[in-house]
Scaffold this active site. Structure first.
Site, short mmCIF file in Angstrom:
data_model
loop_
_atom_site.label_atom_id
_atom_site.label_comp_id
_atom_site.label_asym_id
_atom_site.label_seq_id
_atom_site.Cartn_x
_atom_site.Cartn_y
_atom_site.Cartn_z
N GLY A 147 1.92 0.37 -0.65
CA GLY A 147 3.37 0.50 -0.67
C GLY A 147 3.98 -0.76 -1.24
CB SER A 148 7.39 -2.04 -1.17
OG SER A 148 7.63 -2.13 0.22
CB THR A 149 5.49 -6.90 -2.34
OG1 THR A 149 4.66 -6.49 -3.44
CG2 THR A 149 5.14 -8.32 -1.95
CB CYS A 154 1.55 0.77 -8.25
SG CYS A 154 -0.04 1.60 -8.26
CB THR A 157 6.32 -2.21 3.52
OG1 THR A 157 7.60 -1.68 3.19
CG2 THR A 157 5.80 -1.53 4.75
CD GLU A 191 -6.81 1.15 -1.62
OE1 GLU A 191 -6.05 1.36 -2.59
OE2 GLU A 191 -6.69 1.73 -0.53
CG ASN A 232 3.57 5.91 -6.12
OD1 ASN A 232 3.04 5.88 -5.01
ND2 ASN A 232 3.09 5.24 -7.13
P1 NAD Z 1 7.18 1.41 1.22
O1 NAD Z 1 6.57 0.07 1.44
O2 NAD Z 1 8.60 1.59 1.48
O3 NAD Z 1 6.45 2.50 2.13
C1 NAD Z 1 5.06 2.72 2.07
C2 NAD Z 1 4.60 3.31 3.40
O4 NAD Z 1 4.76 2.34 4.41
C3 NAD Z 1 5.41 4.53 3.85
O5 NAD Z 1 4.55 5.45 4.49
C4 NAD Z 1 6.39 3.92 4.84
O6 NAD Z 1 6.87 4.81 5.79
C5 NAD Z 1 5.51 2.86 5.49
N1 NAD Z 1 6.25 1.77 6.14
C6 NAD Z 1 7.46 1.27 5.79
N2 NAD Z 1 7.80 0.27 6.64
C7 NAD Z 1 6.79 0.14 7.51
C8 NAD Z 1 6.54 -0.73 8.61
N3 NAD Z 1 7.42 -1.66 8.98
N4 NAD Z 1 5.37 -0.61 9.28
C9 NAD Z 1 4.47 0.32 8.92
N5 NAD Z 1 4.65 1.18 7.89
C10 NAD Z 1 5.79 1.09 7.20
O7 NAD Z 1 6.77 1.81 -0.26
P2 NAD Z 1 7.24 3.10 -1.06
O8 NAD Z 1 8.65 2.90 -1.47
O9 NAD Z 1 6.85 4.32 -0.30
O10 NAD Z 1 6.28 3.04 -2.34
C11 NAD Z 1 6.60 2.37 -3.52
C12 NAD Z 1 5.89 1.04 -3.56
O11 NAD Z 1 4.49 1.24 -3.45
C13 NAD Z 1 6.07 0.31 -4.88
O12 NAD Z 1 6.30 -1.06 -4.60
C14 NAD Z 1 4.73 0.49 -5.58
O13 NAD Z 1 4.41 -0.51 -6.50
C15 NAD Z 1 3.80 0.48 -4.44
N6 NAD Z 1 2.53 1.11 -4.78
C16 NAD Z 1 1.44 0.32 -4.94
C17 NAD Z 1 0.22 0.88 -5.30
C18 NAD Z 1 -1.02 0.05 -5.46
O14 NAD Z 1 -2.09 0.61 -5.52
N7 NAD Z 1 -0.91 -1.26 -5.54
C19 NAD Z 1 0.14 2.27 -5.49
C20 NAD Z 1 1.29 3.03 -5.34
C21 NAD Z 1 2.49 2.45 -4.98
#
Ligand code: NAD
Length: 484
Positions: A228-230, A285, A232, A464, A152
């Site tokens: 990333g997502s909760t 997020c 993952t 962070e 994002n």
């Molecule tokens: P995602 O979890 O699908 O992917 C994030 C990263 O993790 C990607 O690089 C992906 O390739 C990697 N990944 C996926 N599966 C993996 C695994 N099994 N092992 C290791 N790496 C793996 O998330 P997304 O769809 O890319 O991003 C959107 C999500 O991120 C939303 O839930 C959003 O809220 C969250 N987000 C959180 C913040 C924060 O600071 N809290 C900031 C930005 C986005």
């Protein structure tokens, strides 16, 4: 048909293709067209990258902090010289308006690099004098660490992790999102131009299942910083926990925007409220996706809000007049549209939006969704519980402060919240009661990089930013000297 761009890994100071010669398609969300391929790296590529990082660690960790900071600053300077090119690339890869990438994403990447370059030189540790002894704390780099970032805010969140990791003397294997790999791939060239020693930063592209999984499972990785997502995050924690790998998890949110009747409804505040719901097509997020509005102003607020949302322009990210661009992928578009359908099924009223937007010309195949406002749904329905991560906001009325707090806290998430009121005491009272890592009062996304950043409940573990990031990427060692 323009040429398909082939992106490379950056390992041991070199640009290289994936060993298994597997590639993933990369799409331009505004047109729906494939425009690049990125490596789908495997355990072999990760192995080579971790080895390179381990080889680079002794020299990099022994490099004076001021020199490490100089490298980061040089990278920032070279990136700044190419700001427009990077902003265009970020927009093309993610679907966000180029104006947003120019104003927010790339400038923030520069700030991340420069901030942590400076912060590392100012980092200090504690001393504890006791009877007959002095203790002091050494904070030493961990070794080789993994940084995994989402789509994002691609370069923004990529640099948010690698900058503190590198500044504190670690070497890094980073995996950007396979959905938006372009600016991280371009960043490799900037590091090479800046003369960053080989192996200090390695950028390995690929899917979560193949590349990410190989990275988190590698025995040479001493810490994992993930955003990333909760879902993952939970999968990563399950792999890392039994091996006792240090973890920082920044995950999803379902953030409340709490508007009291006495809020100052001026133009600037309205503009911020709109941004907080729909910036980056709602794919931040920190976006406030649940607007809790005090009942006495609810109807007036609703009318004004919906009118302003209707006036937002969805269009070509290249067009300076576009407020919203495209959603990042076909899969994400389907997910968001599915959530809107679910909101209807749950009995919600769509006050505006609710549909895909079909554009003409080069954007005819793009993944655009109209900014959508929904009311009439209870706090516990799926629409108000699950992260949609798109241009979709719900309106929920409340009567008093207690109800506002209860509604705000009524999700499994706890990343960010904003409170809108001119009553100072109430603002502080409510801020203290919210289950949230970040609370903004009468503002949103006002960032000071020194502050702790992160979530509670299912939004995150760890913080962070500022000193928290420097501490995460170092190990504290207490040294006790006997004085007797
Ligand atoms: P995602 O979890 O699908 O992917 C994030 C990263 O993790 C990607 O690089 C992906 O390739 C990697 N990944 C996926 N599966 C993996 C695994 N099994 N092992 C290791 N790496 C793996 O998330 P997304 O769809 O890319 O991003 C959107 C999500 O991120 C939303 O839930 C959003 O809220 C969250 N987000 C959180 C913040 C924060 O600071 N809290 C900031 C930005 C986005």
């Amino acid at each position: 048909m323009s040429e398909i761009r082939k992106l490379a890994n950056y390992i041991d100071g070199q640009l290289c293709p994936p060993q298994g010669r597997r590639w993933l398609d990369v799409f331009e969300p505004a047109s729906g067209q494939r425009f690049a391929e990125c490596p789908d790296s495997d355990v072999g590529d990760i192995g080579v990258a971790v080895q390179a990082a381990q080889r680079a660690f002794p020299a990099w960790s022994a490099t004076p902090i001021a020199q490490r900071a100089q490298f980061l600053n040089r990278i920032a300077d070279l990136l700044e010289a190419r700001l427009e090119e990077f902003a265009q690339a970020e927009s093309r890869d993610s679907g966000k308006p180029v104006a947003l990438a120019r104003r927010l994403d790339i400038p923030r990447a520069l700030s991340n690099l420069r901030f942590f370059a400076a912060a590392a030189t100012q980092f200090s540790s504690e001393a504890h004098a006791t009877d007959g002894a002095i203790n002091y704390t050494l904070r030493q780099p961990l070794g080789t660490v993994a940084c995994i970032s989402p789509w994002n805010l691609p370069l923004y969140l990529f640099t948010w992790k690698i900058a503190p990791a590198l500044a504190t003397g670690n070497t890094v294997v980073a995996k950007p999102s396979e959905i938006t790999p372009l600016t991280a791939a371009m960043f490799a060239q900037v590091c090479m131009d800046a003369g960053l020693p080989p192996g200090v930063l390695n950028i390995v592209h690929g899917s979560g299942q193949r590349t990410g999984q190989a990275l988190i499972g590698h025995s040479g990785i001493r810490a994992i910083s993930f955003t990333g997502s909760t879902r993952t995050g939970a999968a990563i924690a399950a792999v890392a926990a039994p091996r006792f790998v240090k973890l920082s998890l920044e995950m999803g949110g379902k953030n409340p925007t709490v508007v009291f009747a006495d809020w100052e409804a001026n133009e600037a505040n309205w503009a911020t409220l709109l941004r907080s719901a729909f910036s980056n097509q709602g794919q931040i997020c920190l976006c406030g996706s649940r607007l809790l509005v005090q009942r006495s102003i609810y109807e007036n607020f609703k009318a004004a809000f919906v009118e302003k949302v209707r006036a937002l322009r969805v269009g070509d990210p290249q067009d300076p007049a576009s407020d919203l661009g495209a959603l990042v992928s076909q899969a994400h578009f389907d997910k968001v549209m599915g959530h809107i359908a679910l909101a209807r099924e749950e009995g919600g009223t769509i006050l505006c939006g609710g549909d895909a937007v079909r554009l003409e010309g080069r954007c005819a195949g793009g993944w655009f969704v109209a900014p959508t406002v929904i009311e009439g749904l209870g706090a516990d329905c799926r629409t108000n519980q699950e992260e949609i991560f798109g241009p979709v906001a719900t309106l929920i009325p409340f009567d008093g402060e207690d109800e506002a707090v209860a509604l705000a806290n009524a999700t499994n998430y706890g990343l960010a919240a904003s409170i809108w009121t001119s009553n100072l005491k109430r603002a502080h009272r409510v801020a203290a009661r919210l289950e949230s890592g970040i609370v903004w009062i009468n503002c949103w996304l006002k960032r000071d990089l020194r502050t702790p950043f992160g979530g509670v409940k299912q939004s995150g573990v760890g913080r962070e930013g500022g000193v928290d990031a420097l501490r995460f990427f170092t190990e504290a060692k207490n040294v006790c000297i006997d004085l007797e």
